[in-house]
Design an enzyme around this catalytic site. Sequence first.
Site, PDB file in Angstrom:
ATOM      1  N   ASP A   1       0.671  -1.175  -0.130  1.00 43.74           N
ATOM      2  CA  ASP A   1      -0.168  -0.015   0.049  1.00 43.74           C
ATOM      3  C   ASP A   1       0.816   1.201   0.028  1.00 43.74           C
ATOM      4  O   ASP A   1       2.003   1.014   0.247  1.00 43.74           O
ATOM      5  CB  ASP A   1      -0.759   0.104   1.164  1.00 43.74           C
ATOM      6  CG  ASP A   1      -0.340  -0.367   2.449  1.00 43.74           C
ATOM      7  OD1 ASP A   1       0.846  -0.527   2.617  1.00 43.74           O
ATOM      8  OD2 ASP A   1      -0.868  -1.123   3.473  1.00 43.74           O
TER       9      ASP A   1
ATOM     10  N   ASN B   1      -7.498  -2.809  14.388  1.00 47.42           N
ATOM     11  CA  ASN B   1      -8.763  -3.274  13.813  1.00 47.42           C
ATOM     12  C   ASN B   1      -8.998  -4.345  13.017  1.00 47.42           C
ATOM     13  O   ASN B   1      -9.993  -4.508  12.507  1.00 47.42           O
ATOM     14  CB  ASN B   1      -9.389  -1.945  13.344  1.00 47.42           C
ATOM     15  CG  ASN B   1      -8.626  -1.564  12.034  1.00 47.42           C
ATOM     16  OD1 ASN B   1      -7.647  -2.008  11.649  1.00 47.42           O
ATOM     17  ND2 ASN B   1      -9.104  -0.525  11.298  1.00 47.42           N
TER      18      ASN B   1
ATOM     19  N   HIS C   1      -7.263  -4.562  10.093  1.00 46.04           N
ATOM     20  CA  HIS C   1      -6.747  -4.289   8.500  1.00 46.04           C
ATOM     21  C   HIS C   1      -5.459  -5.004   8.292  1.00 46.04           C
ATOM     22  O   HIS C   1      -4.721  -5.241   9.200  1.00 46.04           O
ATOM     23  CB  HIS C   1      -7.005  -2.912   8.466  1.00 46.04           C
ATOM     24  CG  HIS C   1      -5.706  -2.221   8.816  1.00 46.04           C
ATOM     25  ND1 HIS C   1      -5.660  -0.796   9.097  1.00 46.04           N
ATOM     26  CD2 HIS C   1      -4.387  -2.667   8.868  1.00 46.04           C
ATOM     27  CE1 HIS C   1      -4.827  -0.347   9.573  1.00 46.04           C
ATOM     28  NE2 HIS C   1      -3.577  -1.433   9.490  1.00 46.04           N
TER      29      HIS C   1
ATOM     30  N   GLU D   1      -9.705  -1.982   5.346  1.00 44.23           N
ATOM     31  CA  GLU D   1     -10.323  -1.817   6.618  1.00 44.23           C
ATOM     32  C   GLU D   1     -11.469  -2.512   6.781  1.00 44.23           C
ATOM     33  O   GLU D   1     -12.139  -2.687   5.833  1.00 44.23           O
ATOM     34  CB  GLU D   1     -10.544  -0.181   6.442  1.00 44.23           C
ATOM     35  CG  GLU D   1      -9.594   0.624   6.623  1.00 44.23           C
ATOM     36  CD  GLU D   1      -8.516   0.861   7.603  1.00 44.23           C
ATOM     37  OE1 GLU D   1      -8.360   0.135   8.573  1.00 44.23           O
ATOM     38  OE2 GLU D   1      -7.819   2.041   7.938  1.00 44.23           O
TER      39      GLU D   1
HETATM   40  C1  F6R Z   1       1.520  -1.295   5.949  1.00 47.62           C
HETATM   41  C2  F6R Z   1       0.346  -2.067   6.271  1.00 47.62           C
HETATM   42  C3  F6R Z   1      -0.592  -2.239   7.333  1.00 47.62           C
HETATM   43  C4  F6R Z   1       0.438  -2.387   8.748  1.00 47.62           C
HETATM   44  C5  F6R Z   1      -0.403  -2.319  10.085  1.00 47.62           C
HETATM   45  C6  F6R Z   1       0.489  -2.447  11.198  1.00 47.62           C
HETATM   46  O1  F6R Z   1       2.216  -1.442   4.810  1.00 47.62           O
HETATM   47  O2  F6R Z   1      -0.217  -2.580   5.367  1.00 47.62           O
HETATM   48  O3  F6R Z   1      -1.422  -2.855   7.437  1.00 47.62           O
HETATM   49  O4  F6R Z   1       0.839  -3.616   8.454  1.00 47.62           O
HETATM   50  O5  F6R Z   1      -1.132  -1.228  10.084  1.00 47.62           O
HETATM   51  O6  F6R Z   1       1.319  -1.476  11.489  1.00 47.62           O
HETATM   52  P1  F6R Z   1       2.419  -1.531  12.335  1.00 47.62           P
HETATM   53  O7  F6R Z   1       3.449  -2.592  11.912  1.00 47.62           O
HETATM   54  O8  F6R Z   1       3.075  -0.175  12.458  1.00 47.62           O
HETATM   55  O9  F6R Z   1       1.553  -1.892  13.854  1.00 47.62           O
END
Ligand code: F6R
Length: 241
Positions: free
Chosen positions: A67, A136, A138, A143
């Site tokens: 992303d 959450n 995702h 989301e």
């Molecule tokens: C980032 C992504 C997100 C993160 C998630 C956890 O490329 O796809 O799904 O993996 O938000 O983020 P952290 O590792 O910062 O807790």
Amino acid sequence: MIVKILENYMELSKIAASMVAGEIKRNDKLVLGLATGSTPEGMYAELIRKFKAGEVDFTDVTTFNLDEYASLAPDHPQSYHFFMNKHLFDHINIKPENINIPDGCSSDLDHECYEYDLRIEEAGGIGLQILGIGTNGHIGFNEPAEMLCVHTHLVDLSDETIKVNSRFFESFDQVPRKAVTMGMGTIMHAEKIVLLASGKSKAAAIRQTVSGGLTTAFPASLLQLHKNVTVLLDREAASLI
Ligand code: F6R
């Protein structure tokens, strides 16, 4: 789903890097799906160490990131382009033309999304996809919602994600409200998936991922349908399972 509980974040990072390096050894033309965020930073540091020690070679590896924020230029310090260069690409021998990250600044984001999936398909599909997880549920930026998208698409970030990610920005207002993300189909078509989670804040999300009912309200629960998922956890992230 295979769940491995490691002693701490360092162990988790080392095992994750070994899995990536092992996959590249088996297939030097690996198509590798990558994540950003705090969780994979240790894995990237370990991959750089392995590269410098001659234990892994990225010459023929192709990468696709999950992303990118919409509207952040690649040189913006909070863009995922910038993150990946800083934490991995600037330190290894991957060919720039083999690096793929969605262009969140494209003037035609619909076309960019369509093109991104096409590029993944042309590369032969993702061999190994690394994932983090949001509190959450995702994955990528898919989301919680009534319906999830199959393909790469533009998404409105949830209030929870905006709040959690505001730690990287000077102010809450600076956090982008939209992002381009691989869709659930793009992720689920990967041959293998490795999900990383570390820390207490992820414990409830991990419980729901590995043993909750399947629901679009918790996108990571759908990973239970995939035939080759390994979940790497430190003790804190595993504390509720
Ligand atoms: C980032 C992504 C997100 C993160 C998630 C956890 O490329 O796809 O799904 O993996 O938000 O983020 P952290 O590792 O910062 O807790």
